[in-house]
Design an enzyme around this catalytic site. Structure first.
Site, PDB file in Angstrom:
ATOM      1  N   LYS A 162      34.431  29.957  40.108  1.00 16.64           N
ATOM      2  CA  LYS A 162      33.380  31.112  40.008  1.00 16.64           C
ATOM      3  C   LYS A 162      32.006  30.100  39.821  1.00 16.64           C
ATOM      4  CE  LYS A 162      35.774  34.783  39.281  1.00 16.64           C
ATOM      5  NZ  LYS A 162      35.675  35.797  40.263  1.00 16.64           N
ATOM      6  N   ASP A 191      33.474  31.909  44.437  1.00 17.64           N
ATOM      7  CA  ASP A 191      33.412  33.316  44.178  1.00 17.64           C
ATOM      8  C   ASP A 191      32.095  33.380  43.593  1.00 17.64           C
ATOM      9  OD1 ASP A 191      33.296  36.071  43.721  1.00 17.64           O
ATOM     10  OD2 ASP A 191      35.035  36.398  42.601  1.00 17.64           O
ATOM     11  N   LYS A 268      41.177  45.112  46.631  1.00 22.07           N
ATOM     12  CA  LYS A 268      41.618  45.337  44.997  1.00 22.07           C
ATOM     13  C   LYS A 268      42.221  46.659  44.833  1.00 22.07           C
ATOM     14  CE  LYS A 268      38.989  41.492  43.247  1.00 22.07           C
ATOM     15  NZ  LYS A 268      37.605  41.079  42.575  1.00 22.07           N
TER      16      LYS A 268
END
Length: 360
Positions: A162, A191, A268
Site C-alpha cells: 500500500k 496499490d 471485487k
C-alpha cells in the site's frame, strides 16, 4: 428448490495488526452474514462487509437493504428460475453492492449444492488451487520492510504494498526499503488506492522503473472518477496499470476498456454486487484482451471463499488477492477455502464448502 427464508447476523473480529491504506485504517473487521434456507432445508451462506469509503455502505444500511428490500422480493421464488432472481436482486435498489453480493453468493452456494458440485466447478472449473499475495499496510519504510520480511518468511512470494500517503518521495523510500530487505525475487504489487494524481503517479512509477525496483503492477493510482488521468498513467509508464475503484459495474468496465484506460481490471464481489455481475465484467474484459484480478475488502472466510471459487473458475482471472482472513485474530467459519501459506485450495464439499460459523 424454493427460497424459504433469508436471515442476517452481525459479526465483528479484531485484526492482528491495523490495516492501513490511503483511504482508511481498519482495526476490526465488521460484517453482515447472510443465511438463505431452501424449502428442502439446504443452506447457502453469504457475507457483506461495510466499506464506507469505497461502497458507501454501513452495517445498518446492509441489514436494511437485505431484510427490508431484497429479501421480501425473493421469498417463495424457485431457484430453477435463477436468471429472473438475479435480475430481481439487481433491480431491487440502486448501488448497495455489498448487500446484493451477500445475497448473490448465498444463492450461488445453494445452486452449486443443488448440482452436487463445488462452486468453482459449477461456475467453470478452470483451476482447483490459487496463490494469493499478502498486503503490506502503508507505514514508515522500516516498519513496512519488517512486515514484508515477515510475510516472505511465512511463505508468501507476492506482496501487495500500500502506498499513496504523504509525499511521493516517501512512497519511493518505502519500496526501496522493502526491496533492500527482501531482495528482488518476490513480486511486488503497488496499490495507491487513489492516492496520487496522474502526473505524480507517472513520476513515481517512472522513478521506480528507472531504479530497477521491479514492480509487477500498480493498482488504482488516481481517483476513481478520473479515467483520463488513469489512461495518462497507463500510456506514460511501462508498468501494467490496474483499475480497481474505477470499476464497479460492467458499464464502468466498458468505459475503461473503450479508451484503454488500464491494462488490467480488479474485480471485487463487493463492488460488482456479486458473482452474477462479476462474471459479466470478466467476460467483457476477456473479449477485449484484458486480464483480471479478483480481490476483496476486509472480509472473513465466507466472502473470500465465494470470491476465490469465482476466481478459480475462469481462465482470464490471473491475479488473486485473498489475504484478508489471514489478518484476523479469529476464524469464525467452519469449512470454506483452505490456506497453506500462500496456497489456497477448496474442499470437496458442494457449494462453498461452508457448514456453519461460530458465534464468539
Amino acid at each position: 428448490m424454493i427460497i424459504q427464508s433469508i436471515e442476517t447476523f452481525d459479526v465483528a473480529i479484531p485484526l492482528t495488526k491495523p490495516f492501513k491504506t490511503a483511504l482508511r485504517t481498519v482495526t476490526t473487521a465488521y460484517s453482515v452474514y447472510v443465511k438463505i434456507t431452501s424449502s428442502e432445508g439446504v443452506i447457502g451462506y453469504g457475507e457483506a462487509p461495510p466499506t464506507h469509503v469505497i461502497t458507501g455502505e454501513s452495517m445498518a444500511s446492509i441489514r436494511y437493504a437485505i431484510n427490508e428490500i431484497i429479501a421480501p422480493q425473493l421469498i417463495g421464488l424457485n431457484l430453477l428460475e435463477s436468471e429472473r432472481i438475479f435480475q430481481k436482486i439487481n433491480g431491487s435498489l440502486m448501488r448497495n453492492t455489498s448487500a446484493k453480493a451477500a445475497i448473490d453468493m448465498a444463492l450461488y452456494d445453494l445452486l452449486a449444492r443443488q448440482s452436487n458440485l463445488p462452486l468453482f466447478q459449477f461456475l467453470g472449473g478452470h483451476r482447483a488451487a490459487l496463490e494469493t499475495d499478502f498486503t503490506v499496510s502503508v507505514n514508515k519504510p522500516e516498519e513496512m520492510a519488517d512486515d514484508a520480511e515477515t510475510y516472505i518468511k511465512e511463505g508468501f512470494n507476492m506482496l501487495k504494498v500500500k502506498v499513496g500517503i504523504g509525499e511521493m518521495k516517501e512512497d519511493i523510500e518505502r519500496i526501496h526499503a522493502i526491496r533492500k530487505r527482501i531482495g528482488h525475487n518476490p513480486k511486488l504489487r503497488l496499490d495507491a488506492n487513489q492516492g496520487w494524481n496522474a502526473k505524480e503517479a507517472v513520476r513515481a512509477i517512472r522513478t521506480m522503473e528507472d531504479a530497477g525496483l521491479e514492480i509487477e503492477l500498480v493498482e488504482q493510482p488516481v481517483p476513481a472518477h478520473d479515467l483520463k488521468g488513469l489512461k495518462y498513467v497507463t500510456d506514460h509508464t511501462d508498468t501494467p496499470i490496474m483499475a480497481d475503484e474505477s470499476v464497479f459495474t460492467v458499464h464502468d468496465a466498458k468505459s475503461v476498456l473503450e479508451i484503454r484506460a488500464a491494462d488490467l481490471i480488479n474485480i471485487k464481489l463487493m463492488k460488482s454486487g456479486g458473482i452474477y455481475n462479476a462474471n459479466k465484467i470478466n467476460a467483457l474484459a476477456e473479449a477485449n484482451g484484458v486480464a483480471c484480478m479478483v480481490g476483496s475488502m476486509i472480509e472473513t472466510k465466507i466472502g473470500i471463499t465465494a470470491a476465490a471459487h469465482f476466481a478459480a473458475s475462469q481462465p482470464n482471472i490471473q491475479y488473486f488477492d485473498f489475504d484478508a482472513p489471514l489478518m484476523l485474530a479469529k476464524d469464525l467459519v467452519v469449512g470454506g477455502v483452505v490456506y497453506e501459506g500462500s496456497k489456497m485450495t477448496f474442499s470437496k464439499e458442494h457449494g462453498l464448502g461452508i457448514s456453519n460459523w461460530k458465534i464468539v
